[in-house]
Design a protein around this motif. Structure first.
Motif: not given
Length: 334
Positions: A50-74
């Motif tokens: 996984e690429h943490y910004l593209i893949d993990s940032s999509l999967r983790i919030p979906l699977m833990t919170a049912g939340f779909r990200f559009q943007r992410v910033t560390p």
């Protein structure tokens, strides 16, 4: 190494853990309730490949919170090279689509309230994380907004294996049609169609096809902020290569100065605070007299709300898209 603020994206090879502070576009913050009545933030590990910004940032919030990200910033990290824990804010909304996700009733509040909740519960570290996230999120200006979108979305779209994935859509052709064909409900006559935020041009060709099935002839055009996406769109659609340009939806004006019968404005392309500006710009500079502006939002707020906030009369709506008509000059057609 101890927790510390950062300005920039850590090397993907170093990132192993992620914690997210989720925001909605209206600035509110969400948290996940636990069975014990406490609150927590979406978190998880980066899986192999996984690429943490593209893949993990999509999967983790979906699977833990049912939340779909559009943007992410560390905005912060702790740990050491090769074993970094990254803290990032994400912007998006509750997810109700077909991807695997957790169904959970999220708690929504402003960031200062959420930080206060964690502090009152004795978790001063998470309270600090929320406060730091809110500061980073709240100080993002327009230039950084567009740069952040581009650095994330363009590589994600370009690596897609299907036209739908190249348009940021997770489903296949049938699901694409189910979710996007309603845009054509606002097309009621022959004419030109401009897609603001066209990515690789799939909506351009889809609208032409779907409108044609209804007996209407549509000539599509597109613009996108990503030069790589525009290049791919031109290669995919060589017959329309001269109709697809690089530009930012918020201030784009065609190089030849033309206007269009139909303009599709996806408000997700610009910050929440600039969405009325986007709509006004489209009406004043892009839609031809007697034409129609179609406004979509792929998040939670219906397109009609953005028309209402802009003081515009709604001529109709279908699914996530609403439209308003631009009057023709007095005496036109007579």
């Amino acid at each position: 190494m101890a927790y510390r603020l950062i300005d920039g994206d850590p090397d993907p090879a170093d990132v192993r853990h992620l914690t997210f502070v989720p925001f909605r576009a209206d600035g509110s913050c969400v948290a996940v309730p636990t069975e014990s009545g406490k609150l927590t933030l979406p978190a998880g590990v980066v899986e192999p490949g996984e690429h943490y910004l593209i893949d993990s940032s999509l999967r983790i919030p979906l699977m833990t919170a049912g939340f779909r990200f559009q943007r992410v910033t560390p905005f912060a990290v702790d740990g050491k090279a090769g074993d970094l824990h990254v803290y990032a804010w994400i912007e998006g909304d509750r997810y109700r689509g077909a991807r695997p996700h957790r169904a959970v009733e999220l708690r929504t509040m402003m960031a200062d309230e959420l930080g206060g909740w964690f502090a009152a519960a004795g978790d001063t570290f998470t309270a600090r994380v929320v406060t730091d996230a809110a500061r980073s999120y709240g100080t993002e200006d327009d230039e950084r907004y567009y740069a952040n979108n581009l650095r994330l979305l363009e590589p994600a779209y370009l690596r897609g294996s299907t036209a739908q994935e190249g348009s940021g859509f997770g489903g296949g052709p049938q699901r694409w049609r189910e979710e996007r064909e309603s845009i054509v409900d606002g097309i009621h006559k022959d004419g030109t169609f401009l897609d603001l935020g066209c990515a690789i041009g799939l909506l351009m060709e889809s609208v032409r096809q779907w409108a044609g099935e209804r007996g209407l002839l549509i000539e599509p055009y597109g613009v996108d902020i990503g030069a790589g996406l525009v290049d791919l769109a031109r290669r995919r659609l060589p017959q329309w290569a001269d109709r697809i340009e690089v530009g930012n939806a918020i201030d784009y004006v065609p190089s030849d100065g033309r206007r269009f019968t139909f303009v599709h404005a996806l408000v997700d392309c610009v910050p929440e605070r600039r969405r009325r500006d986007l709509i006004r710009h489209a009406i004043e500079h892009l839609v031809e007299p007697g034409g129609r502006l179609l406004v979509s939002h792929y998040g939670g707020t219906p397109g009609r709300e953005y028309l209402q906030r802009s003081g515009l009369a709604m001529a109709g709506e279908s699914h996530r898209t609403a439209w308003t008509d631009v009057p023709a000059p007095a005496g036109a057609g007579h």
